[in-house]
Scaffold this motif. Structure first.
Motif, mmCIF file in Angstrom:
data_model
loop_
_atom_site.group_PDB
_atom_site.id
_atom_site.type_symbol
_atom_site.label_atom_id
_atom_site.label_comp_id
_atom_site.label_asym_id
_atom_site.label_seq_id
_atom_site.Cartn_x
_atom_site.Cartn_y
_atom_site.Cartn_z
ATOM 1 N N GLY B 180 0.808 -1.288 -0.049
ATOM 2 C CA GLY B 180 -0.076 -0.044 0.006
ATOM 3 C C GLY B 180 0.755 1.334 -0.031
ATOM 4 O O GLY B 180 0.310 2.364 0.197
ATOM 5 N N PHE B 213 0.192 -4.742 -4.220
ATOM 6 C CA PHE B 213 -0.587 -5.803 -4.065
ATOM 7 C C PHE B 213 -0.450 -6.819 -5.238
ATOM 8 O O PHE B 213 -1.312 -7.798 -5.283
ATOM 9 C CB PHE B 213 -2.076 -5.248 -4.240
ATOM 10 N N HIS B 215 -1.016 -6.015 -8.411
ATOM 11 C CA HIS B 215 -1.979 -5.842 -9.282
ATOM 12 C C HIS B 215 -1.184 -4.843 -10.284
ATOM 13 O O HIS B 215 -1.234 -3.835 -10.278
ATOM 14 C CB HIS B 215 -3.230 -5.284 -8.533
ATOM 15 N N THR B 243 -1.853 4.314 -0.120
ATOM 16 C CA THR B 243 -3.383 4.249 0.074
ATOM 17 C C THR B 243 -3.724 3.635 1.178
ATOM 18 O O THR B 243 -2.933 3.022 1.787
ATOM 19 C CB THR B 243 -3.937 3.285 -1.034
ATOM 20 N N ARG B 244 -4.722 4.412 1.759
ATOM 21 C CA ARG B 244 -5.498 3.704 3.070
ATOM 22 C C ARG B 244 -6.870 2.839 2.616
ATOM 23 O O ARG B 244 -7.157 2.063 3.454
ATOM 24 C CB ARG B 244 -5.870 4.699 3.661
ATOM 25 N N ASN B 245 -7.411 3.292 1.462
ATOM 26 C CA ASN B 245 -8.630 2.540 1.071
ATOM 27 C C ASN B 245 -8.633 2.265 -0.422
ATOM 28 O O ASN B 245 -8.962 2.832 -1.423
ATOM 29 C CB ASN B 245 -9.983 3.639 1.302
ATOM 30 N N TYR B 246 -8.495 0.887 -0.487
ATOM 31 C CA TYR B 246 -8.351 0.120 -1.815
ATOM 32 C C TYR B 246 -9.531 -0.786 -1.853
ATOM 33 O O TYR B 246 -9.132 -1.731 -1.578
ATOM 34 C CB TYR B 246 -6.828 -0.265 -2.026
ATOM 35 N N SER B 247 -10.752 -0.356 -2.299
ATOM 36 C CA SER B 247 -11.779 -1.124 -2.144
ATOM 37 C C SER B 247 -12.837 -0.595 -3.173
ATOM 38 O O SER B 247 -12.754 0.334 -3.535
ATOM 39 C CB SER B 247 -12.472 -1.086 -0.791
ATOM 40 N N GLY B 248 -13.744 -1.475 -3.592
ATOM 41 C CA GLY B 248 -14.973 -1.321 -4.472
ATOM 42 C C GLY B 248 -14.410 -1.061 -5.856
ATOM 43 O O GLY B 248 -15.142 -0.239 -6.575
ATOM 44 N N GLY B 249 -13.389 -1.140 -6.205
ATOM 45 C CA GLY B 249 -12.789 -1.057 -7.735
ATOM 46 C C GLY B 249 -12.134 0.419 -7.622
ATOM 47 O O GLY B 249 -11.988 0.776 -8.611
ATOM 48 N N LEU B 250 -11.981 1.168 -6.528
ATOM 49 C CA LEU B 250 -11.221 2.374 -6.598
ATOM 50 C C LEU B 250 -10.179 2.378 -5.451
ATOM 51 O O LEU B 250 -10.144 1.593 -4.616
ATOM 52 C CB LEU B 250 -12.511 3.271 -6.390
ATOM 53 N N LEU B 251 -9.534 3.421 -5.560
ATOM 54 C CA LEU B 251 -8.523 3.553 -4.364
ATOM 55 C C LEU B 251 -8.070 5.263 -4.319
ATOM 56 O O LEU B 251 -8.176 5.844 -5.365
ATOM 57 C CB LEU B 251 -7.402 2.819 -4.657
ATOM 58 N N GLU B 252 -7.905 5.683 -3.267
ATOM 59 C CA GLU B 252 -7.290 6.854 -2.833
ATOM 60 C C GLU B 252 -5.845 6.800 -3.257
ATOM 61 O O GLU B 252 -5.473 5.642 -2.528
ATOM 62 C CB GLU B 252 -7.930 7.707 -2.028
ATOM 63 N N LEU B 271 -8.201 10.002 -7.072
ATOM 64 C CA LEU B 271 -8.970 9.039 -6.789
ATOM 65 C C LEU B 271 -8.814 8.138 -8.172
ATOM 66 O O LEU B 271 -8.836 8.964 -9.418
ATOM 67 C CB LEU B 271 -10.579 9.545 -6.773
#
Lengths: 280, 280
Positions: B180, B213, B215, B243-252, B271
């Motif tokens: 991350g 990751f 990816h 990143t802190r929030n890699y989820s739902g097909g998006l990441l900041e 984003l």
């Protein structure tokens, strides 16, 4: 017919042209000399929702607002424009305008991308845990704050805020244990449940983190970008504001918002001007 | 006359009207199917500098760009507009436009606030320390990365990147210790020293943190906001992406940039869409 929440009343827009809307700013949402910047973000977000929902993109994914002048109670006009309508997202622009002595004066200008939060995948590769905060009834209620704080404006009665005691020393005249961060449970007092539009306001409802340094002056937002990452569950939201770089007369302030299921549903960052006055 | 750096050549704009500029995008700054998004930010930043410097506000303080379509090598037009000219700051808007089969097609739209970084105070209430990274000659040079990575585009030769080994396992087929986050020393190979315009590019020069990751697909930026907080000293820059929030097909993805004196001179958040392909 159910009673409309005061938040939805404040967000009401009436289409006045192909891409323009009329709105009314209420003094009840004022803090300091201006209507709360988060509420204005929700208001513009509602107009853009009206524009983008028929295109299949009802939800704000990202909104970047530049604050140009202080909004005041009274009528306002919202202009909107679609910059790009894609298959999964629509990017658009909006301005909030008020007449000052008859002269149209721009208050905010924003760019935004709308999509469908319900169409996102369930994949979670990394996400931050909700911070460990005592339950709301063991936090410091905004209703119990000193009158000197409550005098800042009627906005403070609009949202039920329960401050984590470890980040709220400033509110009771003590040194704050965690400098640079404020955490709180938040909800609407009339039971209006969270949705993506409410999240746009919730990223800017807490007192500025400069308070934890004992700097109590006005902290005007220059720019704020909010990312909405999921539709929140009903119930309390947990909001954390934090800065890493408070220097040179400016600070960035990040907000993170978790819903009652413990999911991070919104993130934001703003650039703000440091307070010039230090006394409360 | 000193030789012009290739970065300044890429940033050249020619005024073609009261508020419009001509520019030329070079294939040498391409990565994947598009010209690097950070370079485009610097290019728009240079046009806005031309617009705002005569108003006393030569430096980008905040730039928020929405990426609408992939920019390609060839001519481009930059449109600009002043939204508000204040005493200490000017807020403006800009669009990058290219003709596609003769049809003007918008690539980026951005809002920005310019000011004078030299006029900021010296006050430092809180600022993050530069991470502890081995010196550049003990890091992994982008020049030594596998050819499969270098094939992504000629942009990878434009910047001298030295990856912190603890965040670069992905580049040599190993599991990355810190998932991350990616940290690296960066500089321009031709000795072009950093300034606020270069910082706008530097917030988007590292490989995406999704690589940590495993990816390896394309990670298109939807929105990127950069805050420039100081004029950098000459020398290497240290850039951290996380990143802190890699989820739902998006990441900041947040970037922080420290100059050679150890000062945090820029922060950004973008984003981005998560990669759809997982193989390198």
């Amino acid at each position: 017919m159910p009673h409309q929440s005061e938040f939805d009343t404040a967000l009401a827009v009436t289409r006045s042209g192909a891409t323009s809307y009329d709105a009314l700013l209420h003094d009840g949402w004022r803090i300091g000399n201006s209507v709360n910047g988060g509420l204005l973000l929700s208001l513009l977000g509602n107009a853009l929702r009206d524009l983008c929902a028929p295109l299949g993109h009802p939800d704000p994914l990202s909104v970047s607002a530049y604050y140009l002048s202080a909004s005041t109670a009274g009528p306002a006009v919202i202009e909107t424009e679609v910059a790009r309508n894609g298959k999964t997202m629509t990017t658009c622009q909006t301005s909030l305008i008020q007449a000052v002595d008859g002269v149209p004066t721009e208050r905010l200008r924003a760019l935004a991308t709308y999509g469908d939060l319900g169409a996102l995948t369930d994949a979670v590769h990394l996400t931050p845990e909700m911070p460990d905060v005592p339950p709301p009834d063991r936090c410091l209620s905004s209703a119990d704050m000193p009158d000197t704080f409550k005098a800042a404006g009627p906005f403070l009665q609009r949202v039920d805020v329960r401050l984590d005691p470890s980040t709220a020393g400033w509110a009771i005249g003590e040194r704050t244990a965690q400098r640079g961060a404020i955490q709180a449970w938040v909800r609407m007092p009339d039971g209006r449940e969270p949705d993506p539009l409410l999240l746009l306001m919730m990223v800017d409802v807490l007192p500025p983190v400069t308070f934890t340094f004992g700097h109590f002056g006005w902290v005007p937002t220059l720019e704020l970008t909010a990312h909405v990452r999921g539709r929140p569950e009903p119930g309390w939201l947990l909001v954390r504001h934090a800065t890493r770089n408070y220097s040179g007369g400016l600070l960035e302030e990040d907000a993170e918002v978790w819903d009652s299921s413990g999911r991070l549903v919104a993130q934001s960052r703003q650039l703000a001007r440091a307070p010039r006055r230090r006394a409360p």
